[in-house]
Design a protein around this motif. Sequence first.
Motif, PDB file in Angstrom:
ATOM      1  N   PHE A  24      37.178 119.610 -12.603  1.00  0.00           N
ATOM      2  CA  PHE A  24      38.010 120.751 -12.983  1.00  0.00           C
ATOM      3  C   PHE A  24      39.469 120.345 -12.837  1.00  0.00           C
ATOM      4  O   PHE A  24      39.856 119.783 -11.821  1.00  0.00           O
ATOM      5  N   ILE A  25      40.257 120.654 -13.839  1.00  0.00           N
ATOM      6  CA  ILE A  25      41.684 120.365 -13.772  1.00  0.00           C
ATOM      7  C   ILE A  25      42.407 121.709 -13.776  1.00  0.00           C
ATOM      8  O   ILE A  25      42.306 122.480 -14.735  1.00  0.00           O
ATOM      9  N   LEU A  26      43.089 121.970 -12.675  1.00  0.00           N
ATOM     10  CA  LEU A  26      43.750 123.254 -12.462  1.00  0.00           C
ATOM     11  C   LEU A  26      45.251 123.128 -12.676  1.00  0.00           C
ATOM     12  O   LEU A  26      45.923 122.417 -11.926  1.00  0.00           O
ATOM     13  N   PRO A  27      45.785 123.804 -13.698  1.00  0.00           N
ATOM     14  CA  PRO A  27      47.242 123.851 -13.820  1.00  0.00           C
ATOM     15  C   PRO A  27      47.813 124.632 -12.632  1.00  0.00           C
ATOM     16  O   PRO A  27      47.066 125.352 -11.951  1.00  0.00           O
ATOM     17  N   PRO A  28      49.088 124.504 -12.367  1.00  0.00           N
ATOM     18  CA  PRO A  28      49.668 125.156 -11.185  1.00  0.00           C
ATOM     19  C   PRO A  28      49.348 126.642 -11.052  1.00  0.00           C
ATOM     20  O   PRO A  28      49.077 127.122  -9.954  1.00  0.00           O
ATOM     21  N   PHE A  29      49.334 127.377 -12.162  1.00  0.00           N
ATOM     22  CA  PHE A  29      49.103 128.819 -12.064  1.00  0.00           C
ATOM     23  C   PHE A  29      47.666 129.166 -11.686  1.00  0.00           C
ATOM     24  O   PHE A  29      47.394 130.308 -11.323  1.00  0.00           O
ATOM     25  N   LEU A  30      46.748 128.201 -11.714  1.00  0.00           N
ATOM     26  CA  LEU A  30      45.370 128.420 -11.248  1.00  0.00           C
ATOM     27  C   LEU A  30      45.097 127.677  -9.941  1.00  0.00           C
ATOM     28  O   LEU A  30      43.973 127.648  -9.458  1.00  0.00           O
ATOM     29  N   GLN A  53      53.379 124.575 -21.317  1.00  0.00           N
ATOM     30  CA  GLN A  53      53.171 123.586 -22.381  1.00  0.00           C
ATOM     31  C   GLN A  53      53.258 122.171 -21.827  1.00  0.00           C
ATOM     32  O   GLN A  53      52.455 121.304 -22.175  1.00  0.00           O
ATOM     33  N   LYS A  54      54.226 121.912 -20.964  1.00  0.00           N
ATOM     34  CA  LYS A  54      54.356 120.580 -20.364  1.00  0.00           C
ATOM     35  C   LYS A  54      53.134 120.246 -19.512  1.00  0.00           C
ATOM     36  O   LYS A  54      52.657 119.108 -19.518  1.00  0.00           O
ATOM     37  N   ASP A  55      52.604 121.223 -18.772  1.00  0.00           N
ATOM     38  CA  ASP A  55      51.395 121.000 -17.982  1.00  0.00           C
ATOM     39  C   ASP A  55      50.211 120.661 -18.891  1.00  0.00           C
ATOM     40  O   ASP A  55      49.420 119.768 -18.586  1.00  0.00           O
ATOM     41  N   ARG A  56      50.083 121.379 -20.013  1.00  0.00           N
ATOM     42  CA  ARG A  56      49.010 121.099 -20.985  1.00  0.00           C
ATOM     43  C   ARG A  56      49.128 119.659 -21.481  1.00  0.00           C
ATOM     44  O   ARG A  56      48.128 118.941 -21.560  1.00  0.00           O
ATOM     45  N   GLU A  57      50.330 119.236 -21.822  1.00  0.00           N
ATOM     46  CA  GLU A  57      50.536 117.871 -22.298  1.00  0.00           C
ATOM     47  C   GLU A  57      50.140 116.851 -21.233  1.00  0.00           C
ATOM     48  O   GLU A  57      49.509 115.835 -21.545  1.00  0.00           O
ATOM     49  N   ARG A  58      50.492 117.099 -19.997  1.00  0.00           N
ATOM     50  CA  ARG A  58      50.143 116.186 -18.906  1.00  0.00           C
ATOM     51  C   ARG A  58      48.636 116.114 -18.712  1.00  0.00           C
ATOM     52  O   ARG A  58      48.078 115.043 -18.472  1.00  0.00           O
ATOM     53  N   ILE A  59      47.960 117.255 -18.832  1.00  0.00           N
ATOM     54  CA  ILE A  59      46.501 117.286 -18.685  1.00  0.00           C
ATOM     55  C   ILE A  59      45.833 116.529 -19.839  1.00  0.00           C
ATOM     56  O   ILE A  59      44.900 115.745 -19.627  1.00  0.00           O
ATOM     57  N   ILE A  60      46.305 116.742 -21.045  1.00  0.00           N
ATOM     58  CA  ILE A  60      45.751 116.037 -22.207  1.00  0.00           C
ATOM     59  C   ILE A  60      45.957 114.530 -22.063  1.00  0.00           C
ATOM     60  O   ILE A  60      45.045 113.734 -22.329  1.00  0.00           O
ATOM     61  N   LYS A 113      41.684 108.779 -18.920  1.00  0.00           N
ATOM     62  CA  LYS A 113      40.405 108.711 -18.218  1.00  0.00           C
ATOM     63  C   LYS A 113      39.204 108.771 -19.170  1.00  0.00           C
ATOM     64  O   LYS A 113      38.062 108.784 -18.718  1.00  0.00           O
ATOM     65  N   ASN A 114      39.473 108.844 -20.472  1.00  0.00           N
ATOM     66  CA  ASN A 114      38.409 108.972 -21.482  1.00  0.00           C
ATOM     67  C   ASN A 114      37.494 110.150 -21.208  1.00  0.00           C
ATOM     68  O   ASN A 114      36.270 110.051 -21.297  1.00  0.00           O
ATOM     69  N   LEU A 115      38.079 111.281 -20.873  1.00  0.00           N
ATOM     70  CA  LEU A 115      37.330 112.510 -20.624  1.00  0.00           C
ATOM     71  C   LEU A 115      37.438 113.426 -21.835  1.00  0.00           C
ATOM     72  O   LEU A 115      38.520 113.583 -22.398  1.00  0.00           O
ATOM     73  N   VAL A 116      36.340 114.013 -22.207  1.00  0.00           N
ATOM     74  CA  VAL A 116      36.357 115.025 -23.262  1.00  0.00           C
ATOM     75  C   VAL A 116      36.321 116.374 -22.559  1.00  0.00           C
ATOM     76  O   VAL A 116      35.269 116.860 -22.160  1.00  0.00           O
ATOM     77  N   LEU A 117      37.498 116.943 -22.365  1.00  0.00           N
ATOM     78  CA  LEU A 117      37.637 118.182 -21.618  1.00  0.00           C
ATOM     79  C   LEU A 117      37.524 119.390 -22.529  1.00  0.00           C
ATOM     80  O   LEU A 117      37.872 119.325 -23.700  1.00  0.00           O
TER      81      LEU A 117
END
Length: 174
Positions: A141-147, A47-54, A60-64
């Motif tokens: 591509f934004i890879l969380p640690p588990f990927l 969840q913390k990784d998701r928050e950091r990515i968002i 960066k004004n990216l629509v991911l």
Amino acid sequence: MKIFSVLIISIITGITVTSCSGNKSTTGTNSKPGSKELEEINTYLVQKDRERIINYAERKNLVLKESSTGLWYYIINPGEGELLKENRKITIEFECELLDGTMCYSSDETGTKEIILGRSGIETGLYEGLRMLKPGAEAIFILPPFLAYGLPGDGKKIPPRSVIVYKVRILNIA
């Protein structure tokens, strides 16, 4: 960030040591001591990784978009033709950086990267992302640690538990 990583590693180590040295269950169940705690920690970290990515995407004004596996991506240019296929050798230009902008690796530094899809030892998230592309495509591509490199990092430039950002461009397919 380093303090947070050390804290989480300490918690996991403490749970593991406590679980291994405490009373053993004699109920005959297959549950591992401490598994609920480890699951809760993992859920928290994801969840913390998701928050950091968002937050990164907002800065960066990216629509991911997010894949079902947790890979985040933005297709800059979809390219043309068919999607990349297994066992095809592709050549990419790339940048690999941390969320804070720290550059880890790039084709400017190391040269282009040749990958045989399905046979090259690349990050799971990068492999998944490349499978979304066509010749000439560009993507982020934004890879969380588990990927990516998980708990240990890569032992060189990518720290433990890092979210990494790949910017790629497909140059050639053989």
